[in-house]
Design a protein around this motif. Structure first.
Motif, PDB file in Angstrom:
ATOM      1  N   UNK B  28      96.879  -1.027  50.685  1.00 18.21           N
ATOM      2  CA  UNK B  28      95.934  -2.051  51.115  1.00 18.21           C
ATOM      3  C   UNK B  28      95.560  -2.967  49.950  1.00 18.21           C
ATOM      4  N   UNK B  29      96.068  -2.634  48.752  1.00 20.61           N
ATOM      5  CA  UNK B  29      95.779  -3.435  47.570  1.00 20.61           C
ATOM      6  C   UNK B  29      96.945  -4.380  47.284  1.00 20.61           C
ATOM      7  N   UNK B  30      96.730  -5.266  46.325  1.00 24.60           N
ATOM      8  CA  UNK B  30      97.807  -6.142  45.905  1.00 24.60           C
ATOM      9  C   UNK B  30      98.821  -5.320  45.103  1.00 24.60           C
ATOM     10  N   UNK B  31     100.082  -5.325  45.493  1.00 27.39           N
ATOM     11  CA  UNK B  31     101.048  -4.395  44.900  1.00 27.39           C
ATOM     12  C   UNK B  31     101.732  -4.917  43.648  1.00 27.39           C
ATOM     13  N   UNK B  32     102.092  -3.969  42.767  1.00 29.89           N
ATOM     14  CA  UNK B  32     102.994  -4.240  41.646  1.00 29.89           C
ATOM     15  C   UNK B  32     104.119  -3.229  41.799  1.00 29.89           C
ATOM     16  N   UNK B  33     105.348  -3.710  41.916  1.00 34.79           N
ATOM     17  CA  UNK B  33     106.485  -2.830  42.196  1.00 34.79           C
ATOM     18  C   UNK B  33     107.424  -2.734  40.995  1.00 34.79           C
ATOM     19  N   UNK B  34     108.011  -1.565  40.845  1.00 32.54           N
ATOM     20  CA  UNK B  34     108.913  -1.259  39.736  1.00 32.54           C
ATOM     21  C   UNK B  34     110.173  -0.582  40.276  1.00 32.54           C
ATOM     22  N   UNK B  35     111.268  -0.768  39.559  1.00 31.87           N
ATOM     23  CA  UNK B  35     112.450   0.062  39.710  1.00 31.87           C
ATOM     24  C   UNK B  35     112.736   0.715  38.362  1.00 31.87           C
ATOM     25  N   UNK B  36     112.826   2.055  38.383  1.00 28.99           N
ATOM     26  CA  UNK B  36     113.216   2.827  37.212  1.00 28.99           C
ATOM     27  C   UNK B  36     114.579   3.453  37.479  1.00 28.99           C
ATOM     28  N   UNK B  37     115.384   3.585  36.426  1.00 29.44           N
ATOM     29  CA  UNK B  37     116.704   4.203  36.545  1.00 29.44           C
ATOM     30  C   UNK B  37     116.776   5.395  35.595  1.00 29.44           C
ATOM     31  N   UNK B  38     117.360   6.466  36.093  1.00 31.62           N
ATOM     32  CA  UNK B  38     117.491   7.691  35.291  1.00 31.62           C
ATOM     33  C   UNK B  38     118.943   8.151  35.317  1.00 31.62           C
ATOM     34  N   UNK B  39     119.615   8.011  34.188  1.00 34.85           N
ATOM     35  CA  UNK B  39     120.971   8.549  34.073  1.00 34.85           C
ATOM     36  C   UNK B  39     120.889  10.043  33.795  1.00 34.85           C
TER      37      UNK B  39
END
Lengths: 115, 112
Positions: B28-39
């Motif tokens: 319900x809040x303003x979003x901040x989105x991330x993509x993390x990668x794990x080798x």
């Protein structure tokens, strides 16, 4: 910059024993986070600190898990009376500060195996 | 509460093909989105992040666009390489607790 350092890389304990995991955050970072990673649950938040003060431990199993940050250069996660279901990779991360846009820098983790 | 959903647990592709890894979120809040990668046997690392609606964000050949209308932040690449084989996590920062909420992850395997 060596990044976030976690020791040991692997730890094997017997059921009922204590395990202490260590984390050295990146120098200058004020926020430190602990996560637990399993195949079934993915990445689960445990707790975090800001300027060494505990801020949110809502993800910590209350009875056997505890975390401390006695100084700005290291944090510990202690698990008392370990159980097989505690087996996981425990990840420590640090960020420059607390903020929604901040990048988390993770360590390589400690793989805990409870026999 | 806030949540992140990644629908694919495992994606297997041949080198050179395009890929899209799905990520939807709820807050319900303003979003901040991330993509993390794990080798494999490595630490998760930030791949890209965004809080701007309808703006494409790119890094290392990967790109994603935050669409607040559909609560999505899908990760795409036009031509995958063998080195892209890794575990990809979508994550959300929304509420005021500074807690980063991760999706369950998508294992991408690229075949020769």
């Amino acid at each position: 910059n060596a990044g976030v350092i976690q020791t040991p890389r692997h730890k094997v304990t017997g059921k009922g024993q204590e395990a202490t995991l260590w984390c050295e955050p990146i120098s200058g970072h004020s926020a430190v986070f602990w996560y637990r990673q399993t195949i079934v649950q993915g990445l689960e938040f445990l707790t975090y600190f800001r300027n060494q003060a505990p801020i949110d431990d809502s993800g910590m199993p209350k009875e056997r898990f505890s975390a401390q940050m006695p100084n700005q250069s290291h944090s510990t996660l202690k698990i008392q009376s370990t159980q097989p279901q505690d087996s996981a990779v425990y990840l420590c991360a640090s960020s420059l500060d607390l903020g929604r846009a901040e990048t988390l820098y993770f360590g390589s983790g400690t793989r805990l195996t409870v026999l | 509460g806030d949540s992140v959903t990644q629908t694919e647990g495992l994606v297997t592709l041949t080198k050179g093909l395009p890929v899209m890894l799905n990520c939807t979120y709820q807050t319900t809040y303003s979003p901040f989105l991330f993509w993390y990668v794990q080798h494999l046997n490595e630490a998760p690392k930030l791949l890209l992040k965004s809080s701007t609606d309808n703006k494409r964000t790119e890094h290392q050949g990967f790109y994603a666009t935050l669409h607040k209308s559909s609560s999505s932040f899908h990760l795409q690449k036009s031509s995958v390489q063998l080195s892209d084989s890794a575990l990809y996590f979508c994550a959300l920062s929304a509420s005021g607790s500074w807690q980063l909420i991760f999706g369950s992850g998508t294992q991408l395997t690229v075949m020769p």
